[in-house]
Write a protein that holds these residues in place. Structure first.
Motif, PDB file in Angstrom:
ATOM      1  N   SER A 405       8.318   9.051  -8.889  1.00  0.00           N
ATOM      2  CA  SER A 405       9.657   9.049  -8.403  1.00  0.00           C
ATOM      3  C   SER A 405       9.915  10.565  -7.890  1.00  0.00           C
ATOM      4  O   SER A 405      10.665  10.683  -6.828  1.00  0.00           O
ATOM      5  N   ALA A 408       8.192  10.897  -4.503  1.00  0.00           N
ATOM      6  CA  ALA A 408       9.068  10.397  -3.459  1.00  0.00           C
ATOM      7  C   ALA A 408      10.244  11.068  -3.058  1.00  0.00           C
ATOM      8  O   ALA A 408      10.708  11.152  -2.028  1.00  0.00           O
ATOM      9  N   TRP A 411       9.311  13.941  -0.794  1.00  0.00           N
ATOM     10  CA  TRP A 411       9.345  13.667   0.744  1.00  0.00           C
ATOM     11  C   TRP A 411      10.476  13.294   1.237  1.00  0.00           C
ATOM     12  O   TRP A 411      10.580  13.922   2.408  1.00  0.00           O
ATOM     13  N   CYS A 412      11.307  12.766   0.758  1.00  0.00           N
ATOM     14  CA  CYS A 412      12.800  12.429   1.301  1.00  0.00           C
ATOM     15  C   CYS A 412      13.493  13.528   1.512  1.00  0.00           C
ATOM     16  O   CYS A 412      14.225  13.696   2.504  1.00  0.00           O
ATOM     17  N   SER A 452       2.832   6.673  -0.218  1.00  0.00           N
ATOM     18  CA  SER A 452       3.522   7.094  -1.656  1.00  0.00           C
ATOM     19  C   SER A 452       4.877   6.380  -1.588  1.00  0.00           C
ATOM     20  O   SER A 452       5.173   5.710  -2.688  1.00  0.00           O
ATOM     21  N   LEU A 453       5.666   6.252  -0.511  1.00  0.00           N
ATOM     22  CA  LEU A 453       6.938   5.610  -0.606  1.00  0.00           C
ATOM     23  C   LEU A 453       6.887   4.177  -0.941  1.00  0.00           C
ATOM     24  O   LEU A 453       7.457   3.363  -1.740  1.00  0.00           O
ATOM     25  N   ALA A 456       5.719   3.903  -4.511  1.00  0.00           N
ATOM     26  CA  ALA A 456       6.992   3.975  -5.284  1.00  0.00           C
ATOM     27  C   ALA A 456       8.087   2.955  -5.379  1.00  0.00           C
ATOM     28  O   ALA A 456       8.554   2.576  -6.450  1.00  0.00           O
ATOM     29  N   TRP A 471      14.405   6.130   0.254  1.00  0.00           N
ATOM     30  CA  TRP A 471      12.830   5.591   0.124  1.00  0.00           C
ATOM     31  C   TRP A 471      12.789   4.694   1.231  1.00  0.00           C
ATOM     32  O   TRP A 471      11.515   4.722   1.931  1.00  0.00           O
TER      33      TRP A 471
END
Length: 700
Positions: A405, A408, A411-412, A452-453, A456, A471
């Motif tokens: 998490s 994630a 990245w966001c 990855s997302l 997740a 996400w």
């Protein structure tokens, strides 16, 4: 009476030297000496230093493995002429054997880092007279000094007849990280050994290294007990036998191929702790535990090399060992969170170079700041573990979810929205191709963001956690550069065909990422980047091209790529160098990991997917049979036997408490083949998958 020398000769003859790398001389470059390690303690044979997993000295970019003085030595003939001299690394038992043959005696030295008593390092010397009871002697050549540039060492009181030193590292990695202590007890090394009045005598030189006084005394006493019970070497040998019995790779091919495979597996296993280990493990560096002193072999830091190149081989055979690697990332999550915060972002940014804390220790900030793909590399390892084991508890209660998490979230917070292209961009990064930096939308990195997302989100569903809308939005709208005219993936925005690439980059989309693409797109990526990749780049690159061509059933092209790897294997101990010209890191586990993946995932076509373990084998003409024993999947251990025209799959055991019945699936029109213990199934070579039996909905 059968001597140790006779046994070594017999073993070498029987096994065709596939497990024994021997020579009458040592490599002229001392960097290419054989290495001995056990996941806690490591050294180069005849080296003057030990390294201990997790013991570093120096702050920030000066952080490196701490040098611990080693009382190791080499046998040298005292008076007589040497008739023959051999140096042999037995990779089946993790033992280095030096033999001196003189007119009146034979001297043999066995050296090993104990496989199960990981705090012990051992030298055993045997003198055997060949001329009755005539006195003979041998000198012990040692560079040992009680000093280190990394430790404030002190001599403590003798531990009985043995010597004792202790000290701590001079500088910690960060202000909040305590310095590390080292305690060592060892058998004093005399200038020479003499055999008088008997035909044979053995001396044992024991060293124990720990981080507390009580532990080092306890471990040294354990070693003395093993000596008294004549179990010191046999217990080490049994521990290695247990590793090989659980999993192995048997290749019916040339001796050079067999040795390359066995050697790589040995060096990778040497970087792991013993089976059943419950302590803390601090990761695998590109040069292994035996290397990594200041300014050498990447200082002993942990990179993507661990997660992308070494880890998949370990996971396939030893998921419990693979879990130690994931736990290392969990323990260093606090540092990764701090890295992201310092950059002004949410979540966790794992360091490009990691040591003890997870804070960035890269000596050159440009890599630490820009090589963001490390986050996706780490998460891909977590994803593969989950798909192979379905160990949801690890994510629910052992810290796995916090890593997933947090990546994630990073990245966001790191992407930006492009109104013009109606997609999310990831700007100012460095791809695996380090010849280009501060680029926008690295294809490899952005594909990892999406992967990855997606993972997740899927994991959040399984754990019944809330899924942030961002996400889903970023996962569906992240830009992954693609050229529809040429039908290939440019390395980043603005990349032009013709620009040299350092190493495997875009080609990693097909494997290990399994990013969706057509056969034509995959072929174009391979063809274009194969001609543009630096031929002097790091060793692991060519193995990934080989895997790609195997996917496309272009086995001859694949073999040409794989053969390039052999240029990085040095004689006589099969030490890999990072680059074909011998430069870069040595004992380069990254190159070995890539090469083994070409065997384990290339020839077999094995892929770890969300709902199955797929296979699609292809063998070159010079491999008549490939046997992979001990592949783990959902609590089952499987053997895969591959011929050019027939595949056999057998379940050999099911781990205690597991209840996952497997079957082989081809397509909806063909019957499934049940996989039961001890009942192998064979079928013509073709693609298929091992999956949970259709009637089973869960795995407990």
């Amino acid at each position: 009476m059968t001597t140790l020398q006779d046994k070594v000769k017999a073993m070498s003859t029987m096994e065709g030297d596939q497990w024994i790398f021997s020579s009458n001389s040592l490599p002229s470059d001392p960097r290419l000496m054989a290495t001995l390690a056990n996941g806690y303690l490591g050294t180069q044979v005849y080296g003057d230093i030990f390294h201990v997993n997790g013991v570093y000295n120096g702050a920030g970019g000066n952080c490196h493995r701490a040098d611990i003085p080693s009382p190791c030595f080499r046998l040298v003939a005292a008076k007589e002429k040497v008739l023959t001299e051999t140096f042999a690394l037995n990779i089946k038992t993790g033992t280095f054997i030096h033999t001196l043959q003189c007119p009146s005696f034979t001297a043999t030295q066995q050296i090993f880092a104990h496989r199960s008593y990981c705090h012990l390092f051992v030298n055993i010397v045997t003198l055997m007279s060949t001329q009755g009871s005539h006195p003979v002697s041998v000198n012990l050549q040692s560079k040992f000094k009680i000093e280190s540039p990394d430790l404030n060492l002190q001599e403590g009181p003798d531990f009985g007849e043995y010597k004792y030193i202790f000290g701590s590292t001079l500088q910690s990695e960060t202000d909040s990280c305590p310095v590390k202590s080292i305690h060592m007890i060892w058998t004093p090394v005399p200038p020479s050994l003499e055999l008088t009045g008997s035909k044979e005598k053995t001396w044992v030189f024991l060293t124990a290294v720990c981080e507390t006084e009580n532990n080092v005394k306890e471990k040294f006493d354990e070693g003395l007990t093993l000596i008294a019970e004549m179990q010191l070497y046999s217990s080490h040998e049994r521990a290695w036998a247990e590793f090989w019995a659980q999993s192995c790779i048997e290749v019916e091919s040339s001796l050079s191929t067999i040795q390359a495979v066995n050697g790589c597996l040995y060096y990778l296993l040497s970087s792991l702790p013993q089976l059943g280990y419950t302590g803390e493990f601090y990761g695998i560096s590109p040069g292994g535990l035996s290397n990594g002193r200041s300014k050498e072999d990447y200082w002993g830091h942990v990179f993507w090399d661990q997660d992308i190149w070494v880890y998949p081989n370990i996971l396939l055979f030893y998921p419990e060992m693979a879990k130690h690697i994931l736990k290392y990332r969990i323990r260093t999550l606090k540092g990764a969170l701090q890295n992201a915060q310092e950059q002004g972002y949410k979540g966790a940014k794992f360091p490009w170079e990691s040591a003890l804390t997870g804070c960035e220790v890269c000596p050159d900030s440009i890599y630490g700041d820009l090589e963001l793909h490390i986050n996706g590399d780490v998460l891909l390892a977590f994803q593969q573990y989950y798909y192979l084991t379905k160990d949801l508890d690890f994510f629910a209660s052992a810290g796995g979810w916090e890593v997933v998490s947090s990546v994630a979230e990073y990245w966001c917070s790191r992407v930006v929205w492009s109104e013009e292209e109606q997609s999310y961009h990831l700007n100012g990064v460095m791809p695996p191709d380090e010849y280009h930096w501060d680029v926008n939308n690295s294809t490899y990195t952005n594909a990892l963001v999406q992967t990855s997302l997606h993972f997740a989100i899927d994991l959040a569903v399984s754990l019944e956690h809330h899924i942030p809308d961002i996400w889903k939005d970023v996962a569906s709208k992240i830009k992954v550069p693609y050229d529809p005219k040429i039908k290939y993936h440019p390395e980043f925005d603005g990349y032009e065909i013709g620009q040299t690439v350092k190493q495997a980059d875009v080609v990693l989309l097909g494997y290990p990422m399994m990013f969706p693409m057509t056969i034509e797109q995959r072929m174009n990526d391979l063809q274009i980047y194969e001609s543009l990749t630096d031929p002097d780049g790091p060793a692991m690159t060519w193995s990934m091209f080989a895997v790609g061509w195997m996917e496309l059933k272009k086995i001859q092209v694949a073999q040409q790529q794989l053969e390039k790897c052999s240029a990085n294997i040095t004689e006589p101990f099969k030490i890999w160098t990072e680059n074909a010209d011998g430069s870069g890191a040595v004992n380069f586990l990254t190159g070995m990991g890539g090469f083994l993946q070409a065997i384990l995932f290339g020839y077999t076509g094995l892929r770890i997917a969300k709902t199955h373990l797929s296979f699609d084998p292809i063998l070159p003409d010079d491999i008549t049979r490939l046997l992979i024993t001990g592949v783990f999947y959902l609590g089952n251990k499987l053997n895969f036997t591959l011929y050019s025209d027939i595949i056999t799959i057998e379940v050999t055991s099911v781990l205690g408490g597991q209840n996952c019945t497997l079957e082989v699936y081809f397509n909806q029109l063909e019957p499934r083949l049940p996989l039961n213990i001890g009942r192998p199934v064979s079928f013509p070579t073709r693609a298929g998958q091992v999956q949970l039996k259709e009637t089973d909905s869960t795995c407990t």
